[in-house]
Design a protein around this motif. Sequence first.
Motif, PDB file in Angstrom:
ATOM      1  N   LEU A  76       0.821  -1.211   0.000  1.00 57.00           N
ATOM      2  CA  LEU A  76       0.000   0.000   0.000  1.00 57.00           C
ATOM      3  C   LEU A  76       0.857   1.264   0.000  1.00 57.00           C
ATOM      4  N   ALA A  77       1.866   1.328   0.836  1.00 56.11           N
ATOM      5  CA  ALA A  77       2.693   2.540   0.921  1.00 56.11           C
ATOM      6  C   ALA A  77       3.351   2.843  -0.423  1.00 56.11           C
ATOM      7  N   GLN A  78       3.822   1.816  -1.116  1.00 61.13           N
ATOM      8  CA  GLN A  78       4.425   2.022  -2.440  1.00 61.13           C
ATOM      9  C   GLN A  78       3.381   2.541  -3.428  1.00 61.13           C
ATOM     10  N   HIS A  79       2.184   1.991  -3.339  1.00 63.27           N
ATOM     11  CA  HIS A  79       1.112   2.401  -4.248  1.00 63.27           C
ATOM     12  C   HIS A  79       0.712   3.855  -3.973  1.00 63.27           C
ATOM     13  N   GLN A  80       0.659   4.225  -2.707  1.00 67.57           N
ATOM     14  CA  GLN A  80       0.340   5.609  -2.351  1.00 67.57           C
ATOM     15  C   GLN A  80       1.391   6.565  -2.914  1.00 67.57           C
ATOM     16  N   CYS A  81       2.646   6.150  -2.902  1.00 57.45           N
ATOM     17  CA  CYS A  81       3.716   6.980  -3.469  1.00 57.45           C
ATOM     18  C   CYS A  81       3.499   7.196  -4.965  1.00 57.45           C
ATOM     19  N   LEU A  82       3.090   6.148  -5.677  1.00 63.04           N
ATOM     20  CA  LEU A  82       2.814   6.274  -7.113  1.00 63.04           C
ATOM     21  C   LEU A  82       1.695   7.276  -7.366  1.00 63.04           C
ATOM     22  N   HIS A  83       0.658   7.208  -6.562  1.00 64.24           N
ATOM     23  CA  HIS A  83      -0.441   8.156  -6.697  1.00 64.24           C
ATOM     24  C   HIS A  83       0.032   9.581  -6.408  1.00 64.24           C
ATOM     25  N   GLY A  84       0.831   9.739  -5.368  1.00 59.27           N
ATOM     26  CA  GLY A  84       1.364  11.053  -5.030  1.00 59.27           C
ATOM     27  C   GLY A  84       2.240  11.622  -6.129  1.00 59.27           C
ATOM     28  N   GLU A  85       3.074  10.772  -6.723  1.00 53.39           N
ATOM     29  CA  GLU A  85       3.928  11.218  -7.832  1.00 53.39           C
ATOM     30  C   GLU A  85       3.087  11.664  -9.019  1.00 53.39           C
ATOM     31  N   PHE A  86       1.995  10.942  -9.291  1.00 53.33           N
ATOM     32  CA  PHE A  86       1.106  11.322 -10.386  1.00 53.33           C
ATOM     33  C   PHE A  86       0.530  12.718 -10.142  1.00 53.33           C
ATOM     34  N   LEU A  87       0.017  12.952  -8.943  1.00 55.33           N
ATOM     35  CA  LEU A  87      -0.587  14.245  -8.640  1.00 55.33           C
ATOM     36  C   LEU A  87       0.448  15.370  -8.690  1.00 55.33           C
ATOM     37  N   GLN A  88       1.647  15.085  -8.224  1.00 56.22           N
ATOM     38  CA  GLN A  88       2.716  16.083  -8.265  1.00 56.22           C
ATOM     39  C   GLN A  88       3.099  16.413  -9.703  1.00 56.22           C
ATOM     40  N   LYS A  89       3.232  15.393 -10.539  1.00 53.11           N
ATOM     41  CA  LYS A  89       3.616  15.596 -11.934  1.00 53.11           C
ATOM     42  C   LYS A  89       2.528  16.364 -12.687  1.00 53.11           C
ATOM     43  N   THR A  90       1.257  16.028 -12.458  1.00 52.56           N
ATOM     44  CA  THR A  90       0.197  16.755 -13.153  1.00 52.56           C
ATOM     45  C   THR A  90       0.124  18.210 -12.681  1.00 52.56           C
ATOM     46  N   SER A  91       0.443  18.464 -11.428  1.00 54.85           N
ATOM     47  CA  SER A  91       0.494  19.846 -10.943  1.00 54.85           C
ATOM     48  C   SER A  91       1.600  20.619 -11.642  1.00 54.85           C
ATOM     49  N   MET A  92       2.733  19.973 -11.852  1.00 60.94           N
ATOM     50  CA  MET A  92       3.847  20.601 -12.560  1.00 60.94           C
ATOM     51  C   MET A  92       3.428  20.966 -13.988  1.00 60.94           C
ATOM     52  N   PHE A  93       2.729  20.053 -14.652  1.00 65.28           N
ATOM     53  CA  PHE A  93       2.253  20.329 -16.002  1.00 65.28           C
ATOM     54  C   PHE A  93       1.308  21.522 -16.022  1.00 65.28           C
ATOM     55  N   GLY A  94       0.472  21.622 -15.018  1.00 62.49           N
ATOM     56  CA  GLY A  94      -0.468  22.731 -14.951  1.00 62.49           C
ATOM     57  C   GLY A  94       0.236  24.068 -14.943  1.00 62.49           C
ATOM     58  N   GLY A  95       1.322  24.163 -14.191  1.00 61.57           N
ATOM     59  CA  GLY A  95       2.085  25.402 -14.148  1.00 61.57           C
ATOM     60  C   GLY A  95       2.771  25.712 -15.463  1.00 61.57           C
ATOM     61  N   GLU A  96       3.209  24.683 -16.165  1.00 59.00           N
ATOM     62  CA  GLU A  96       3.907  24.878 -17.439  1.00 59.00           C
ATOM     63  C   GLU A  96       2.948  25.187 -18.581  1.00 59.00           C
ATOM     64  N   ALA A  97       1.699  24.788 -18.456  1.00 56.82           N
ATOM     65  CA  ALA A  97       0.742  24.943 -19.556  1.00 56.82           C
ATOM     66  C   ALA A  97       0.538  26.396 -19.953  1.00 56.82           C
ATOM     67  N   LEU A  98       0.657  27.297 -19.017  1.00 54.64           N
ATOM     68  CA  LEU A  98       0.477  28.711 -19.350  1.00 54.64           C
ATOM     69  C   LEU A  98       1.702  29.305 -20.030  1.00 54.64           C
ATOM     70  N   ILE A  99       2.856  28.680 -19.860  1.00 56.51           N
ATOM     71  CA  ILE A  99       4.086  29.189 -20.457  1.00 56.51           C
ATOM     72  C   ILE A  99       4.232  28.706 -21.903  1.00 56.51           C
ATOM     73  N   ASP A 100       4.100  27.403 -22.108  1.00 54.00           N
ATOM     74  CA  ASP A 100       4.253  26.809 -23.438  1.00 54.00           C
ATOM     75  C   ASP A 100       3.089  25.853 -23.641  1.00 54.00           C
ATOM     76  N   SER A 101       1.922  26.413 -23.863  1.00 57.60           N
ATOM     77  CA  SER A 101       0.700  25.630 -23.764  1.00 57.60           C
ATOM     78  C   SER A 101       0.574  24.504 -24.788  1.00 57.60           C
ATOM     79  N   GLU A 102       0.962  24.705 -26.040  1.00 57.84           N
ATOM     80  CA  GLU A 102       0.758  23.639 -27.029  1.00 57.84           C
ATOM     81  C   GLU A 102       1.641  22.430 -26.739  1.00 57.84           C
ATOM     82  N   TRP A 103       2.940  22.646 -26.593  1.00 56.99           N
ATOM     83  CA  TRP A 103       3.838  21.505 -26.342  1.00 56.99           C
ATOM     84  C   TRP A 103       3.586  20.885 -24.985  1.00 56.99           C
ATOM     85  N   THR A 104       3.329  21.719 -24.001  1.00 59.53           N
ATOM     86  CA  THR A 104       3.035  21.188 -22.669  1.00 59.53           C
ATOM     87  C   THR A 104       1.763  20.356 -22.696  1.00 59.53           C
TER      88      THR A 104
END
Length: 138
Positions: A76-104
């Motif tokens: 479970l702890a490993q699986h929770q880490c995978l979920h957390g990494e997903f949410l963190q990565k998608t948050s990063m994309f959200g911030g980049e989308a306004l800078i370079d929206s098409e490629w991002t």
Amino acid sequence: MINAPAEWDPSLNLGHDLTDKQHRALFDMILELDRRVSKGEFGQGVLDALQGMKSYAASHFAAEEHFMARAGWPKLAQHQCLHGEFLQKTSMFGGEALIDSEWTSLDLLRFLLVWLVKHVKVQDREFFDWLAANRTDA
């Protein structure tokens, strides 16, 4: 735009109705993002769709992790880490989308589709295989 499959692949079904329904909903959200990008809707349109998907994913992850905890899943702890990494990565994309929206947006779509398919086929499948072999009241 990213050559996503037009419909849900039944090989991604895990045999648990609620989980399968939630996974299909996430897949449909990725397709909606793909449609928006294909129509040239970058920036705020993608951010809005992404925010809705992140919110749904967080809710799905919480339900899935609760189910795994009730079943006594030793990874479970490993699986929770995978979920957390997903949410963190998608948050990063959200911030980049306004800078370079098409490629991002294209990178985001590729990431989401690959992550979902791999996560369901490998990590989630591992849990449901374990559950079938170690039947509990979960």
